[in-house]
Design a protein around this motif. Structure first.
Motif, mmCIF file in Angstrom:
data_model
loop_
_atom_site.group_PDB
_atom_site.id
_atom_site.type_symbol
_atom_site.label_atom_id
_atom_site.label_comp_id
_atom_site.label_asym_id
_atom_site.label_seq_id
_atom_site.Cartn_x
_atom_site.Cartn_y
_atom_site.Cartn_z
ATOM 1 N N VAL A 154 28.376 33.127 55.903
ATOM 2 C CA VAL A 154 29.474 33.954 55.408
ATOM 3 C C VAL A 154 28.950 35.318 54.957
ATOM 4 O O VAL A 154 29.546 36.366 55.263
ATOM 5 N N TYR A 155 27.840 35.331 54.233
ATOM 6 C CA TYR A 155 27.269 36.578 53.721
ATOM 7 C C TYR A 155 26.983 37.566 54.843
ATOM 8 O O TYR A 155 27.334 38.748 54.762
ATOM 9 N N MET A 156 26.362 37.068 55.906
ATOM 10 C CA MET A 156 25.948 37.938 57.004
ATOM 11 C C MET A 156 27.163 38.583 57.677
ATOM 12 O O MET A 156 27.190 39.800 57.901
ATOM 13 N N LEU A 157 28.182 37.786 57.987
ATOM 14 C CA LEU A 157 29.358 38.318 58.666
ATOM 15 C C LEU A 157 30.216 39.176 57.733
ATOM 16 O O LEU A 157 30.750 40.213 58.148
ATOM 17 N N ALA A 158 30.357 38.736 56.471
ATOM 18 C CA ALA A 158 31.154 39.516 55.519
ATOM 19 C C ALA A 158 30.486 40.852 55.226
ATOM 20 O O ALA A 158 31.164 41.887 55.114
ATOM 21 N N ARG A 159 29.181 40.853 55.099
ATOM 22 C CA ARG A 159 28.466 42.105 54.833
ATOM 23 C C ARG A 159 28.667 43.101 55.978
ATOM 24 O O ARG A 159 28.921 44.296 55.752
ATOM 25 N N SER A 160 28.583 42.610 57.213
ATOM 26 C CA SER A 160 28.825 43.496 58.359
ATOM 27 C C SER A 160 30.252 44.031 58.333
ATOM 28 O O SER A 160 30.482 45.217 58.610
ATOM 29 N N ALA A 161 31.211 43.151 58.005
ATOM 30 C CA ALA A 161 32.617 43.572 57.973
ATOM 31 C C ALA A 161 32.865 44.603 56.875
ATOM 32 O O ALA A 161 33.569 45.600 57.089
ATOM 33 N N PHE A 162 32.284 44.393 55.694
ATOM 34 C CA PHE A 162 32.464 45.360 54.599
ATOM 35 C C PHE A 162 31.795 46.697 54.926
ATOM 36 O O PHE A 162 32.316 47.763 54.599
ATOM 37 N N ARG A 163 30.623 46.633 55.574
ATOM 38 C CA ARG A 163 29.904 47.857 55.905
ATOM 39 C C ARG A 163 30.645 48.694 56.937
ATOM 40 O O ARG A 163 30.505 49.920 56.981
ATOM 41 N N GLU A 164 31.402 48.016 57.816
ATOM 42 C CA GLU A 164 32.113 48.725 58.870
ATOM 43 C C GLU A 164 33.381 49.423 58.373
ATOM 44 O O GLU A 164 33.985 50.202 59.110
ATOM 45 N N GLN A 165 33.792 49.125 57.147
ATOM 46 C CA GLN A 165 35.014 49.730 56.614
ATOM 47 C C GLN A 165 34.746 51.183 56.209
ATOM 48 O O GLN A 165 33.790 51.477 55.501
ATOM 49 N N SER A 166 35.621 52.061 56.631
ATOM 50 C CA SER A 166 35.417 53.494 56.438
ATOM 51 C C SER A 166 35.555 53.905 54.978
ATOM 52 O O SER A 166 36.307 53.304 54.208
ATOM 53 N N ALA A 167 34.822 54.940 54.616
ATOM 54 C CA ALA A 167 34.924 55.497 53.266
ATOM 55 C C ALA A 167 36.325 56.035 52.997
ATOM 56 O O ALA A 167 36.780 56.081 51.848
ATOM 57 N N SER A 168 37.033 56.425 54.067
ATOM 58 C CA SER A 168 38.385 56.962 53.886
ATOM 59 C C SER A 168 39.339 55.914 53.321
ATOM 60 O O SER A 168 40.310 56.259 52.639
ATOM 61 N N LEU A 169 39.069 54.636 53.585
ATOM 62 C CA LEU A 169 39.909 53.577 53.025
ATOM 63 C C LEU A 169 39.780 53.532 51.511
ATOM 64 O O LEU A 169 40.784 53.386 50.794
ATOM 65 N N ALA A 170 38.536 53.609 51.022
ATOM 66 C CA ALA A 170 38.329 53.608 49.567
ATOM 67 C C ALA A 170 38.951 54.843 48.929
ATOM 68 O O ALA A 170 39.542 54.764 47.841
ATOM 69 N N GLU A 171 38.832 55.997 49.600
ATOM 70 C CA GLU A 171 39.430 57.212 49.063
ATOM 71 C C GLU A 171 40.955 57.111 49.030
ATOM 72 O O GLU A 171 41.601 57.537 48.061
ATOM 73 N N ALA A 172 41.537 56.533 50.085
ATOM 74 C CA ALA A 172 42.988 56.356 50.116
ATOM 75 C C ALA A 172 43.454 55.425 48.999
ATOM 76 O O ALA A 172 44.497 55.656 48.371
ATOM 77 N N SER A 173 42.656 54.381 48.741
ATOM 78 C CA SER A 173 43.010 53.450 47.661
ATOM 79 C C SER A 173 42.999 54.158 46.312
ATOM 80 O O SER A 173 43.875 53.929 45.474
#
Length: 546
Positions: A154-173
């Motif tokens: 789970v860690y390996m796949l979740a880490r890849s998924a979180f890393r692929e999320q754009s910084a613009s998503l956090a800024e929009a939030s």
């Protein structure tokens, strides 16, 4: 390409794929042989325990792996703190610790005669019955052991998924007024849900397949029931039917995992995106995050590895002998041979699929690759039944025609074991080889064929050199998987043929935990190689994606 070549490659893929699919087909075909009395006995006694305990074990392990793996992945990708860089790959180390080995180790540490309870009695002058201590040999204990070594999926796949999320998503939030916690629950987690569910399903499948841990802890599951029915009751068809039921649960889990993602459609922009930078937090919070990420590494690898080293060093004069050398040779030669066979089959299947994209090639390869989702116990029985039938008929014909007895030619030999390994681990090598082939442009095939190269020559002269890294990765992963495999080896190994995994199991079953430390430690040390390789490949792929 001529029609003749196409036919050769079609049949060269179809025939071995059908052979590798045969064990699973045999298992499901066993339901056509009624075993009414045995099933009546099982229903009245232990069948409910098999079902309930197996489901609790799988879902409990999945939940534990999900919580640990997702939390660790979010902390590693979201926050900046001391030690984060090294923890990124340290969190993968428990993958090198087979579940049955960590179970033996913690039992030796936490049982009544172990160092923990002995220290407590000495410190507080307690005697037996004066205090309560959690029972390690239990269903809960088995779930904890399995979760500790399977959360890296789970860690390996979740880490890849979180890393692929754009910084613009956090800024929009942030612009919408979402706190960091609400951003996680409402944005980051839903986006990573497919990857997290896939990792959880992998952990649950491994829990369904486990034999060494549950058998040692005295937990009745399908895998222990299959062994009892096969060897204790001597009823092979009933054992095969239990195996079919277990396989049904595993396939149902795969279907549920896909169904749960049926309506999920999250897309990123087509271009590369800037990953969100880790948040800087206060020194006190950095220490808290560091401690949280260290806990699964400590309990899942460091503590059991340290205990194994301690036992091995105190007992090496007894266990480090010629017998141990033979165990190492048996294990390494068998694993190397199985890895070579598996990779050759993967090259054949992957290249055959590249040449022929019709259903007669694609479908058999997909069915043959399902073996990794099937427990080793099931595959062992699926291999043993047809080979035993074949041996008995060859023996009968040889006696009738030539007056000689041939004995066991296939079953009870290394051939049966290698066939089971090929079925079980084909998907591991096939995934690596296919990933490498996808990076080779079809134009290279056309150019080679225009120079007069036949398809086999194209594979030999063009693809194999370009696939060197993929082939090496596949060889290493299958080698270590075979080295750790326990249930299939227990059932199919020839007489007087032991491996490190089987010897570890035998010694631990006899409560000779200190004697079992050296072969167990050898498995763990070798298993570290693909974990390090995996950590490096994940890091390089993440760097290349941003």
């Amino acid at each position: 390409m001529t029609q003749g070549w196409r036919d050769i490659w079609r049949w060269s893929v179809l025939l071995p794929a059908l052979v590798l699919a045969l064990p699973v087909v045999v298992i499901f075909a066993s339901v056509l042989t009624p075993q009414a009395e045995v099933w009546r006995h099982l229903r009245q006694t232990v069948l409910a325990d098999y079902v309930v305990n197996s489901l609790l074990l799988a879902f409990g392990t999945g939940l534990g792996a999900l919580l640990i793996g997702t939390a660790a992945a979010w902390i590693i990708t979201r926050y900046q703190f001391v030690g984060r860089r090294i923890l990124e790959w340290l969190l993968l180390l428990p993958l090198a610790m087979p579940a049955y080995i960590i179970a033996y180790t913690y039992t030796g540490m936490l049982d009544f005669a172990g160092p923990v309870q002995s220290a407590l009695r000495a410190q507080f002058d307690w005697r037996y019955g004066d205090y309560w201590f959690p029972q390690i040999r239990s269903l809960t204990g088995a779930i904890i052991m399995l979760a500790l070594v399977l959360y890296p999926y789970v860690y390996m796949l979740a880490r890849s998924a979180f890393r692929e999320q754009s910084a613009s998503l956090a800024e929009a939030s942030r612009t919408l007024g979402l706190t960091s916690r609400r951003h996680f629950w409402r944005v980051a987690l839903p986006l990573a849900r497919p990857a997290i569910l896939t990792g959880t399903a992998l952990a649950m499948m491994e829990a369904f397949a486990d034999y060494g841990t549950v058998q040692y802890f005295g937990v009745t599951t399908f895998t222990t029931g299959i062994f009892r029915t096969w060897f204790g009751m001597g009823n092979q068809p009933a054992a095969a039917q239990l195996a079919a039921m277990l396989t049904g649960f595993v396939l149902l889990l795969l279907l549920l995992e896909r169904w749960s993602r049926r309506k999920i459609r999250y897309y990123h922009q087509g271009q590369r995106t800037q990953a969100a930078a880790g948040r800087t937090v206060s020194p006190l919070r950095q220490l808290m995050l560091l401690a949280l990420c260290l806990l699964p590494v400590l309990f899942g690898f460091v503590i059991p590895a340290a205990q194994l080293i301690s036992w091995a060093m105190s007992n090496y004069s007894v266990t480090l002998n010629s017998q141990f050398g033979q165990l190492v040779w048996n294990s390494f030669s068998l694993a190397a041979l199985a890895a070579v066979i598996s990779v050759l089959l993967a090259l054949l299947f992957a290249y055959g699929k590249r040449l022929r994209r019709d259903v007669l090639v694609q479908a058999p390869v997909r069915v043959a690759a399902l073996g990794y989702a099937v427990p080793g116990t099931v595959i062992a029985i699926g291999v043993m039944l047809p080979l035993a039938w074949l041996d008995s008929h060859i023996d009968l014909l040889a006696e009738q025609w030539f007056g000689v007895r041939t004995g066991l030619i296939f079953s009870g030999t290394l051939f049966a074991l290698l066939l089971a390994y090929s079925v079980r681990f084909l998907a591991v090598s096939l995934h690596s080889v296919e990933a490498g082939l996808e990076r080779i442009k079809p134009g290279m095939d056309n150019a080679a064929r225009s120079l007069g190269y036949a398809p086999f020559k194209v594979l030999q002269k063009v693809h194999v050199p370009l696939l060197r890294a993929s082939v090496l990765t596949a060889l290493l992963l299958v080698f270590v998987d075979v080295l750790k495999e326990l249930p299939a080896t227990l059932i199919l190994r020839p007489f007087n043929f032991n491996t490190l995994a089987v010897r570890t199991y035998e010694l631990a079953s006899d409560e000779r935990l200190a004697d079992a430390a050296l072969p167990a430690l050898a498995i763990v040390i070798v298993s570290l190689l693909p974990v390090i390789l995996l950590a490096r490949s994940v890091d390089s792929s993440m760097k290349g994606s941003h």
